[in-house]
Scaffold this motif. Structure first.
Motif, short mmCIF file in Angstrom:
data_model
loop_
_atom_site.label_atom_id
_atom_site.label_comp_id
_atom_site.label_asym_id
_atom_site.label_seq_id
_atom_site.Cartn_x
_atom_site.Cartn_y
_atom_site.Cartn_z
N LEU A 219 1.79 6.38 -9.37
CA LEU A 219 1.04 6.54 -8.13
C LEU A 219 1.94 7.04 -7.00
N LEU A 220 2.52 8.20 -7.24
CA LEU A 220 3.38 8.86 -6.27
C LEU A 220 2.67 10.11 -5.75
N CYS A 221 3.09 10.57 -4.58
CA CYS A 221 2.52 11.77 -3.98
C CYS A 221 2.66 12.94 -4.96
N ILE B 194 2.92 16.00 -4.45
CA ILE B 194 3.74 17.12 -4.01
C ILE B 194 5.21 16.71 -3.86
N CYS B 195 5.48 15.70 -3.05
CA CYS B 195 6.88 15.34 -2.79
C CYS B 195 7.43 14.26 -3.72
N GLY B 196 6.55 13.56 -4.44
CA GLY B 196 7.01 12.53 -5.35
C GLY B 196 7.37 11.21 -4.69
N GLN B 197 7.08 11.09 -3.40
CA GLN B 197 7.37 9.84 -2.67
C GLN B 197 6.12 8.96 -2.65
N GLU B 198 6.20 7.85 -1.95
CA GLU B 198 5.06 6.93 -1.85
C GLU B 198 3.89 7.63 -1.17
N PRO B 199 2.67 7.44 -1.67
CA PRO B 199 1.50 8.04 -1.01
C PRO B 199 1.13 7.26 0.24
N ASP B 200 0.27 7.85 1.05
CA ASP B 200 -0.23 7.17 2.24
C ASP B 200 -1.13 6.02 1.81
#
Length: 179
Positions: A57-59, A61-67
């Motif tokens: 459950l990562l963004c 596009i950027c692979g970071q935490e989603p909103d």
């Protein structure tokens, strides 16, 4: 799709390793992996990257935490203009991972399917559902490509599939404002 053969009544690679299959025994497409190189190719999804983003459950596009807020995790899904995402009564099936707020703005500008029509959702419940991939007809000597398919985990037809994207089921969701 590389060399796909038949072994033990299912698709396989001649030089298959345990890393080629997921926890459900499904064979996955092999692709070169070069993180942080190149530019996004919308519509040309990298299987391993998509699967990693979906399962963790990562963004997308950027692979970071989603909103995320108390209403749930942010998701952008392509839709027909003016129509909500298709829900089969048990949730929405999608290959799209969640997204962070900064990347959502970029995706809405640059991703053709989202530009045509999209839904913004806040999702509170997500389950791994199955795979989208290439189905093969299995003969005693070879595997012959047949068609693109989607199958839920547990479906015996997965023995004939090389997975390309992970499917999720989104439930307990609500429409949200455009980020």
């Amino acid at each position: 799709m590389g060399d796909v053969i038949v072994r033990d009544g299912r698709v396989a690679y001649p030089d298959e390793t345990p890393a080629d299959r997921d926890a459900y025994g499904v064979l996955w497409l092999r692709q070169a992996y070069a993180p942080d190189q190149g530019v996004p190719l919308y519509g040309k999804i990298h299987s391993a990257r998509q699967r990693h983003a979906v399962l963790h459950l990562l963004c997308q596009i950027c692979g970071q935490e989603p909103d995320e807020n108390p209403d749930g995790v942010l998701w952008l899904l392509p839709t027909l203009p003016g129509r909500p995402p298709e829900d089969d009564g048990n949730g929405i099936i999608t290959t799209y991972p969640p997204i962070c707020r900064p990347c959502s703005r970029l995706a809405l500008r640059q991703c053709p399917p989202l530009r045509r029509g999209h839904a913004v959702l806040r999702v509170r419940d997500v389950q791994v559902h199955g795979v989208e991939g290439a189905a093969f007809t299995l003969t005693t000597s070879r595997a012959v490509y047949r068609e693109a398919v989607e199958h839920a985990y547990g479906d015996p037809a997965l023995a004939e599939v090389v997975a390309v994207q992970q499917l999720l089921r989104l439930t307990d969701y609500q429409a949200a404002d455009t980020p």
